[in-house]
Write a protein that holds these residues in place. Structure first.
Motif, PDB file in Angstrom:
ATOM      1  N   GLY A 114       0.788  -1.295  -0.318  1.00 32.09           N
ATOM      2  CA  GLY A 114       0.216  -0.471   0.347  1.00 32.09           C
ATOM      3  C   GLY A 114       0.782   1.689   0.538  1.00 32.09           C
ATOM      4  O   GLY A 114       0.480   1.969  -0.952  1.00 32.09           O
TER       5      GLY A 114
ATOM      6  N   HIS B  51       2.005   1.624  -3.489  1.00 37.00           N
ATOM      7  CA  HIS B  51       1.072   2.050  -4.456  1.00 37.00           C
ATOM      8  C   HIS B  51       0.947   3.647  -4.052  1.00 37.00           C
ATOM      9  O   HIS B  51       0.732   4.638  -5.276  1.00 37.00           O
ATOM     10  CB  HIS B  51      -0.352   1.756  -4.830  1.00 37.00           C
ATOM     11  CG  HIS B  51      -1.337   1.324  -4.807  1.00 37.00           C
ATOM     12  ND1 HIS B  51      -1.869   2.288  -6.180  1.00 37.00           N
ATOM     13  CD2 HIS B  51      -2.506   3.030  -4.163  1.00 37.00           C
ATOM     14  CE1 HIS B  51      -2.302   2.861  -6.759  1.00 37.00           C
ATOM     15  NE2 HIS B  51      -3.044   3.289  -5.328  1.00 37.00           N
ATOM     16  N   GLU B  52       0.597   4.160  -2.659  1.00 40.11           N
ATOM     17  CA  GLU B  52       0.086   5.382  -2.505  1.00 40.11           C
ATOM     18  C   GLU B  52       0.594   6.731  -2.969  1.00 40.11           C
ATOM     19  O   GLU B  52       1.212   7.799  -3.464  1.00 40.11           O
ATOM     20  CB  GLU B  52       0.087   5.693  -1.356  1.00 40.11           C
ATOM     21  CG  GLU B  52      -1.235   4.678  -0.589  1.00 40.11           C
ATOM     22  CD  GLU B  52      -2.529   5.289  -1.007  1.00 40.11           C
ATOM     23  OE1 GLU B  52      -3.073   6.490  -1.543  1.00 40.11           O
ATOM     24  OE2 GLU B  52      -3.415   4.662  -1.165  1.00 40.11           O
ATOM     25  N   TYR B  53       2.351   6.272  -2.940  1.00 44.91           N
ATOM     26  CA  TYR B  53       3.550   6.947  -3.156  1.00 44.91           C
ATOM     27  C   TYR B  53       3.580   7.079  -4.823  1.00 44.91           C
ATOM     28  O   TYR B  53       3.789   7.954  -5.578  1.00 44.91           O
ATOM     29  CB  TYR B  53       4.610   6.644  -2.982  1.00 44.91           C
ATOM     30  CG  TYR B  53       5.932   7.645  -3.263  1.00 44.91           C
ATOM     31  CD1 TYR B  53       6.297   8.496  -3.636  1.00 44.91           C
ATOM     32  CD2 TYR B  53       7.553   6.728  -2.916  1.00 44.91           C
ATOM     33  CE1 TYR B  53       6.986   9.483  -3.574  1.00 44.91           C
ATOM     34  CE2 TYR B  53       8.669   7.380  -2.738  1.00 44.91           C
ATOM     35  CZ  TYR B  53       9.106   8.383  -3.304  1.00 44.91           C
ATOM     36  OH  TYR B  53       9.439   9.904  -3.803  1.00 44.91           O
TER      37      TYR B  53
ATOM     38  N   GLU C   5      -3.923  10.989  -1.343  1.00 44.98           N
ATOM     39  CA  GLU C   5      -3.070   9.942  -1.013  1.00 44.98           C
ATOM     40  C   GLU C   5      -1.964   9.884   0.026  1.00 44.98           C
ATOM     41  O   GLU C   5      -1.593   8.575   0.226  1.00 44.98           O
ATOM     42  CB  GLU C   5      -2.768   9.530  -2.325  1.00 44.98           C
ATOM     43  CG  GLU C   5      -3.717   9.578  -3.710  1.00 44.98           C
ATOM     44  CD  GLU C   5      -4.517   8.012  -3.682  1.00 44.98           C
ATOM     45  OE1 GLU C   5      -4.542   7.834  -2.671  1.00 44.98           O
ATOM     46  OE2 GLU C   5      -5.307   7.865  -4.941  1.00 44.98           O
TER      47      GLU C   5
ATOM     48  N   HIS D 190      -3.450   8.539   2.349  1.00 40.15           N
ATOM     49  CA  HIS D 190      -3.095   7.140   2.561  1.00 40.15           C
ATOM     50  C   HIS D 190      -1.570   7.159   3.468  1.00 40.15           C
ATOM     51  O   HIS D 190      -1.401   5.624   4.027  1.00 40.15           O
ATOM     52  CB  HIS D 190      -3.507   6.852   1.537  1.00 40.15           C
ATOM     53  CG  HIS D 190      -4.952   6.705   1.389  1.00 40.15           C
ATOM     54  ND1 HIS D 190      -5.901   5.823   0.528  1.00 40.15           N
ATOM     55  CD2 HIS D 190      -5.623   7.419   2.406  1.00 40.15           C
ATOM     56  CE1 HIS D 190      -7.013   7.138   0.334  1.00 40.15           C
ATOM     57  NE2 HIS D 190      -7.144   8.009   1.268  1.00 40.15           N
ATOM     58  N   MET D 191      -0.414   7.034   2.598  1.00 38.25           N
ATOM     59  CA  MET D 191       0.772   6.843   3.057  1.00 38.25           C
ATOM     60  C   MET D 191       1.135   6.926   4.540  1.00 38.25           C
ATOM     61  O   MET D 191       1.643   5.826   4.301  1.00 38.25           O
ATOM     62  CB  MET D 191       1.819   7.384   1.636  1.00 38.25           C
ATOM     63  CG  MET D 191       3.127   7.056   1.657  1.00 38.25           C
ATOM     64  SD  MET D 191       3.956   7.921   0.466  1.00 38.25           S
ATOM     65  CE  MET D 191       4.320   9.374   1.129  1.00 38.25           C
TER      66      MET D 191
ATOM     67  N   HIS E 258       8.004   4.468  -5.167  1.00 38.53           N
ATOM     68  CA  HIS E 258       7.561   4.492  -5.835  1.00 38.53           C
ATOM     69  C   HIS E 258       7.616   3.613  -7.331  1.00 38.53           C
ATOM     70  O   HIS E 258       8.690   2.844  -7.356  1.00 38.53           O
ATOM     71  CB  HIS E 258       7.444   5.384  -6.188  1.00 38.53           C
ATOM     72  CG  HIS E 258       8.585   6.543  -7.119  1.00 38.53           C
ATOM     73  ND1 HIS E 258       8.287   5.996  -8.718  1.00 38.53           N
ATOM     74  CD2 HIS E 258       9.296   6.520  -6.952  1.00 38.53           C
ATOM     75  CE1 HIS E 258       9.292   6.560  -9.109  1.00 38.53           C
ATOM     76  NE2 HIS E 258      10.114   7.759  -7.718  1.00 38.53           N
TER      77      HIS E 258
ATOM     78  N   GLU F 259      -8.320   2.725  -9.409  1.00 39.50           N
ATOM     79  CA  GLU F 259      -8.483   3.300  -8.244  1.00 39.50           C
ATOM     80  C   GLU F 259      -9.351   1.863  -8.144  1.00 39.50           C
ATOM     81  O   GLU F 259      -9.627   1.243  -7.143  1.00 39.50           O
ATOM     82  CB  GLU F 259      -9.653   4.792  -8.730  1.00 39.50           C
ATOM     83  CG  GLU F 259      -8.552   5.557  -8.420  1.00 39.50           C
ATOM     84  CD  GLU F 259      -8.145   5.878  -7.128  1.00 39.50           C
ATOM     85  OE1 GLU F 259      -8.308   4.871  -5.983  1.00 39.50           O
ATOM     86  OE2 GLU F 259      -7.428   6.863  -7.263  1.00 39.50           O
TER      87      GLU F 259
ATOM     88  N   TYR G 118      -6.823  -3.998  -1.202  1.00 34.64           N
ATOM     89  CA  TYR G 118      -7.039  -3.476  -0.023  1.00 34.64           C
ATOM     90  C   TYR G 118      -8.011  -4.231   0.691  1.00 34.64           C
ATOM     91  O   TYR G 118      -8.131  -4.446   1.725  1.00 34.64           O
ATOM     92  CB  TYR G 118      -7.827  -1.891  -0.081  1.00 34.64           C
ATOM     93  CG  TYR G 118      -5.918  -0.675   0.370  1.00 34.64           C
ATOM     94  CD1 TYR G 118      -5.509  -1.097   0.347  1.00 34.64           C
ATOM     95  CD2 TYR G 118      -6.351   0.129  -0.722  1.00 34.64           C
ATOM     96  CE1 TYR G 118      -3.486  -0.557   0.105  1.00 34.64           C
ATOM     97  CE2 TYR G 118      -5.547   1.029  -0.702  1.00 34.64           C
ATOM     98  CZ  TYR G 118      -4.274   0.311  -0.209  1.00 34.64           C
ATOM     99  OH  TYR G 118      -3.129   1.614  -0.078  1.00 34.64           O
TER     100      TYR G 118
ATOM    101  N   LEU H  51      -9.271   2.173   3.574  1.00 32.92           N
ATOM    102  CA  LEU H  51      -8.513   2.924   2.162  1.00 32.92           C
ATOM    103  C   LEU H  51      -9.232   2.437   0.770  1.00 32.92           C
ATOM    104  O   LEU H  51      -9.215   3.680   0.211  1.00 32.92           O
ATOM    105  CB  LEU H  51      -7.060   2.466   1.713  1.00 32.92           C
ATOM    106  CG  LEU H  51      -6.265   3.223   2.925  1.00 32.92           C
ATOM    107  CD1 LEU H  51      -5.333   2.537   3.321  1.00 32.92           C
ATOM    108  CD2 LEU H  51      -6.172   4.432   3.605  1.00 32.92           C
TER     109      LEU H  51
ATOM    110  N   GLU I 216     -10.379   4.884  -1.691  1.00 32.32           N
ATOM    111  CA  GLU I 216     -10.621   4.250  -3.396  1.00 32.32           C
ATOM    112  C   GLU I 216     -11.414   4.556  -4.556  1.00 32.32           C
ATOM    113  O   GLU I 216     -11.896   5.034  -5.254  1.00 32.32           O
ATOM    114  CB  GLU I 216      -9.560   3.462  -3.724  1.00 32.32           C
ATOM    115  CG  GLU I 216      -8.248   3.192  -2.501  1.00 32.32           C
ATOM    116  CD  GLU I 216      -7.360   4.204  -2.710  1.00 32.32           C
ATOM    117  OE1 GLU I 216      -7.177   4.932  -3.691  1.00 32.32           O
ATOM    118  OE2 GLU I 216      -6.096   4.234  -1.919  1.00 32.32           O
TER     119      GLU I 216
END
Length: 275
Positions: free
Chosen positions: A157, A160-162, A191, A194-195, A213, A233, A240, A259, A263
């Motif tokens: 996760g 992904h978020e990065y 996002e 989220h990270m 990333h 998304e 998730y 999360l 998304e």
């Protein structure tokens, strides 16, 4: 100074802001919750604002953005040594901005760099204070080395978020649709949140966040990029939800479910932007 040379200098500044953001967030997550971590995250947000300003300036000049990660210094065995490394990073930024201010004769760009420089000088003082504070309070690295299903899913996760933070920012600077620009930047901010949640949960579970990333989508045609974002998304929401189902720990389940809901909401926002 010719426009291409100005763009070259600003791209270097943008890359170094990117590096500073990740270095500071990495340190903030690693020392866990508390006043110093919160203050470091606030500094990282200011560096994010600098990156945004620089990206807009480069775009206005007709340049191509660079999301390469610039200078970082992740050395140091103690938290106090990390803070000293951050002082060093700020010293380098201050010297570079001063040099670029002297070199660039575009008054608008000079004013921008002078504004950023004032923040960097403040950050330098903050980190000098943190060197002493973290030493005095004997702050320690809270990261562990646990590898299990939870930490593997959390790590996925974070990566992904990065990645989508960069993707959405790139798209926001490229689009000429103001509504789309605003929404992409809003989602990039979400996002980033989220990270942070994922990284903090990783620390709670005695894991070790790795702020790296993946490849990001570079298609910039309006509807094509939004359709790709919508598809992504939904895939991420599915992942998730799968991660939530795999976890036996309530707090981890709750985070992944939250999360996933976010998304799916992002996907609906992007659908509304299709032309």
């Amino acid at each position: 100074m010719e426009k291409p040379r100005i763009i070259e200098l600003l791209k270097r500044d943008m890359e170094d802001e990117h590096g500073a953001i990740i270095q500071y967030l990495g340190h903030a997550y690693a020392i866990g919750e508390g006043e110093v971590a919160c203050e470091i995250e606030a500094i990282a947000r200011e560096e994010m604002r600098h990156l945004d300003w620089l990206a807009e300036a480069i775009t206005d000049l007709g340049g191509e953005l660079s999301f390469k990660r610039g200078m970082m210094d992740m050395t140091g065995k103690t938290v106090s040594e990390w803070m000293q490394a951050n002082v060093g990073l700020e010293n380098g930024a201050i010297a570079q901005y001063r040099e670029h201010i002297k070199l660039i004769d575009n008054l608008k760009i000079k004013r921008l760099l002078e504004r950023i420089l004032s923040d960097e000088e403040s950050h330098q003082g903050d980190f000098k204070h943190f060197v002493e504070k973290t030493l005095r309070e004997k702050m320690t690295d809270k990261r562990g080395n646990i590898t299990d299903t939870n930490t593997e899913n959390l790590s996925w996760g974070i990566k992904h978020e990065y990645t989508v933070i960069i993707q959405y920012l790139l798209q926001s600077y490229a689009t000429k649709n103001e509504e789309t620009r605003k929404e992409l930047q809003d989602q990039a901010v979400n996002e980033m949140q989220h990270m942070g949640w994922l990284s903090e949960k990783m620390i709670d579970k005695k894991g070790r966040p790795h702020l790296e990333h993946d490849k990001f989508e570079k298609t910039l045609e309006h509807n094509t990029m939004l359709k790709a974002d919508i598809e992504l998304e939904h895939k991420v929401a599915d992942k998730y939800e799968q991660s939530a189902a795999q976890s036996t720990e309530g707090d981890v389940k709750e985070l992944f479910r939250k999360l996933a809901a976010h998304e799916r909401y992002h996907a609906e926002i992007f659908k509304d932007l299709l032309e």
